[in-house]
Write an enzyme that holds these catalytic residues in place. Structure first.
Site, PDB file in Angstrom:
ATOM      1  N   ASP A 196      19.513 -41.907   0.132  1.00 40.32           N
ATOM      2  CA  ASP A 196      19.225 -43.081  -0.701  1.00 40.32           C
ATOM      3  C   ASP A 196      19.486 -44.387   0.052  1.00 40.32           C
ATOM      4  O   ASP A 196      20.156 -45.300  -0.456  1.00 40.32           O
ATOM      5  CB  ASP A 196      20.048 -43.045  -1.987  1.00 40.32           C
ATOM      6  N   ASP A 212      15.707 -38.599  -0.037  1.00 37.61           N
ATOM      7  CA  ASP A 212      15.227 -39.611  -1.000  1.00 37.61           C
ATOM      8  C   ASP A 212      15.561 -41.020  -0.529  1.00 37.61           C
ATOM      9  O   ASP A 212      15.982 -41.880  -1.314  1.00 37.61           O
ATOM     10  CB  ASP A 212      15.865 -39.371  -2.373  1.00 37.61           C
ATOM     11  N   ARG A 236       9.342 -36.519  -3.645  1.00 38.96           N
ATOM     12  CA  ARG A 236       9.408 -35.759  -4.886  1.00 38.96           C
ATOM     13  C   ARG A 236       9.538 -36.735  -6.052  1.00 38.96           C
ATOM     14  O   ARG A 236       9.962 -37.886  -5.881  1.00 38.96           O
ATOM     15  CB  ARG A 236      10.562 -34.765  -4.846  1.00 38.96           C
TER      16      ARG A 236
END
Length: 669
Positions: A495, A522, A584
């Site tokens: 992140d 991510d 995703r």
């Protein structure tokens, strides 16, 4: 893929009444003689505003420990200090003194000035200040500070205040009583602005400004619940922690204070503290009221919370301030206006109109920290300003507050590696007062303000994932609309960059031009609209032979056709071939109706990209998101059922201009 599917659905000088009342808005005082004070008129013409109080209120006004109240040096002579050496001499004198501070008194090397009992320190007119020095009160009583600024003892690079030589408080009190601090300003000190320690008692801090510092105001350093203090009409702004931190106070009455733009936590009671918080105004404060320990009692009444999140504790009965003294409380809604116009020294609140600000670690800049430079920009100003940061590693967390738009922050060279903003807070890390820092508490840089530009520097979250275990650890979170990153490096693991919005239905567009962003899981995510144009997006190698992470995790709201666009970019990695997913869909618990959207087009994809380009997440199939590719090249640019492609006609409607919605950032093109 069909286009329909892809779119988805105040100020003045007042001396003490016993010394010689002076009009609150009087003209610049002449240098006083050594003669005793003489009476002067205590009234003003109607257009000059109200008088400051001539004597303290709150706990500093009460009798105790052998004193009838706080009078400072009113029984003694008046002297004037125009140098640090004179100030040191007068402060240490055994006799009562009223010490006028005239002009700028600057220490060549930081000094903490010992203060003897029965002293009044009073700034002469406007502009009195003590620079690179502080005051130390050890086992003394009856001291008053009024109408001057204490500033700039910050050691550049030591934001945390951990260096052994960094005990550079503005005022330090140890086992002292009857102290009144009124209409002062404290900013950019090395450690705390005021540290109230070791059973100090009968204190009033009123109408002060505490600004542009990591640690603001700590109380405690004792196992005894002794301290009685009144804290009212203070302006605490652009700080991080200790706003106040009230440890083992017997009675802390905190009313009508204005806390604005606070990075970590607001008012905190610790151990056996008894605290009454009433009529305060909190804006942009995380965890505004915290009762840390089981023995803490905090009465939380009639406070206003604006743009805050986290704890607003209210536990126990604490004490009744009115049983100790009488006071008049302003309505909390009026506090921002009252305090911002009235707090601080005389004529202290002239607006800063400087448009070029420099930050440097070597003393050649206007400021030694980036957060302090941001704090110098007046809240609410829309004037465009540029902060240039000279080379070095700046260890600090940085907030570009929402009330400071139109700000450019740039590295001083064309090489972003020369200027590094670094911190290491993991989202999963434990707060010392309970819970975890979470997503909002993790970023090294948070951009709340609209129309912010960041260029030619590096922002990293240096959390050591290998040593401490996986966790979200954000380098950057952008929230404001029309934010630009140009030539900026983002370094992290999980992140790294969050493209966020101020709320589910808010709009936040970010344009990233020629940036370098690295991470593993991510590391480009969020519900904001973001265009990555000409960027290098580097997936770190986690050492797996099957799964080395995911690049994007959008959580675009279902009514927004534009989530993430990666265009003219290069996706790189040292990871094993075929082990990195393009992304995703993130269906955040706060927005289960999201419809995540990402398009990767006209880019070069390395061989680390998986044959099945997109992955499932949290029980949601990747097909529930709006994912597509168009005209990519490179060994990872597959065309198959797992890499849905736009047609030429569809691609013509998904351009940077469409994503940016009529906004043309500087540097676009």
């Amino acid at each position: 893929m069909s286009l329909r599917r892809f779119l988805g659905a105040a100020s003045a000088v007042a001396i003490l009444s016993g010394l010689a009342p002076v009009p609150a808005m009087a003209a610049h005082l002449p240098a006083p003689s050594l003669a005793p004070a003489v009476n002067t008129p205590s009234t003003l013409s109607g257009d000059r505003g109200p008088l400051w109080k001539q004597t303290p209120d709150g706990f500093a006004s009460l009798p105790g420990h052998g004193l009838d109240g706080t009078t400072g040096g009113q029984a003694g002579r008046i002297v004037t200090a125009t140098t640090i050496a004179q100030l040191q001499e007068f402060a240490a004198a055994p006799e009562p003194l009223v010490i006028f501070i005239d002009g700028t008194l600057e220490a060549a090397q930081y000094v903490k000035i010992p203060v003897a009992a029965n002293k009044s320190f009073i700034g002469v007119g406007a502009g009195a200040e003590v620079v690179n020095a502080g005051f130390k009160l050890i086992n003394v009583s009856n001291v008053i500070f009024r109408n001057f600024t204490v500033r700039d003892s910050y050691i550049p690079g030591d934001w945390d205040g951990k260096r052994p030589d960094n005990d550079r408080d503005g005022i330090q009190l140890d086992t002292s009583h009857h102290v009144w601090v009124d209409h002062m300003k404290f900013e950019r000190m090395g450690d705390g602005l005021i540290d109230t320690r070791k059973d100090s008692d009968f204190l009033t801090y009123s109408w002060n400004i505490f600004a542009d510092n990591n640690k603001a105001l700590g109380v405690g350093w004792t196992p005894n619940a002794v301290t009685r203090m009144t804290i009212h009409h203070n302006w605490i702004r652009n700080t991080t922690q200790r706003n106040f931190s009230l440890d083992n106070t017997a009675a802390a009455h905190v009313y009508n204070n204005y806390l604005q733009d606070v990075g970590q936590y607001g008012m905190m009671g610790r151990n056996s503290a008894k605290v009454v918080l009433e009529g305060n105004y909190f804006t942009a404060v995380q965890d505004p009221i915290v009762a840390k320990d089981p023995g803490t009692e905090i009465v939380n009444r009639d406070n206003i919370f604006d743009s805050t999140r986290g704890r607003k504790d209210n536990v126990g009965t604490a004490f009744d301030p009115a049983a100790n003294y009488s006071y008049t409380r302003d309505d909390a809604a009026a506090v921002p206006g009252i305090v911002s116009s009235g707090a601080g020294p005389r004529d202290n609140n002239a607006r800063n109109t400087t448009t070029e600000i420099t930050v440097a670690l070597d003393g050649t800049g206007d400021f030694g920290s980036l957060q302090a430079a941001i704090g110098s920009v007046p809240a609410g100003s829309t004037q465009a300003r540029t902060i240039t940061v000279k080379p070095g590693i700046y260890r600090e967390t940085v907030n570009v507050w929402a009330d400071r738009p139109n700000l450019t922050i740039q590295g001083a060279t064309a090489n972003p590696a020369d200027v590094v903003i670094s911190y290491d807070t993991p989202a999963g890390g434990q707060k010392f007062f309970g819970g975890t820092w979470g997503t909002a508490g993790s970023p090294t840089l948070t951009v709340h303000a609209a129309d912010t530009t960041v260029r030619n520097l590096t922002v990293e979250n240096s959390y050591d994932e290998a040593a401490n275990g996986p966790s979200q650890a954000l380098a950057v979170r952008s929230i404001g609309d029309r934010v630009t990153f140009e030539g900026t490096r983002f370094l992290g693991n999980q992140d790294t960059y969050l493209a966020d919005t101020a709320g589910r239905d808010a709009t936040a567009r970010t344009y990233l031009k020629n940036c370098y962003i690295e991470g593993d899981v991510d590391f480009l995510y969020g519900r904001g609209t973001a265009v990555f144009d000409g960027c290098t997006i580097h997936s770190l190698d986690r050492g797996s032979t099957t799964n080395n992470g995911y690049i994007v995790a959008p959580s675009t709201k279902n009514s927004n056709p534009y989530g993430f666009l990666i265009i003219n970019s290069t996706l790189t990695s040292d990871a094993a071939p075929g082990t990195v997913s393009l992304g995703r869909p993130w269906f955040a618990s706060s927005d289960p109706d999201a419809l995540p959207m990402a398009l990767i087009r006209d880019s070069v994809l390395g061989n680390h990209i998986a044959v099945q380009g997109w992955a499932d997440m949290g029980g949601h199939s990747w097909t529930e998101g709006r994912f597509a590719e168009y005209r990519n090249t490179g060994p990872g640019a597959y065309v198959n059922g797992f890499h849905p492609q736009l047609s030429d006609a569809e691609a013509a409607t998904f351009t940077p201009d469409a994503f940016l919605g009529g906004w043309t950032p500087t540097g676009r093109g």
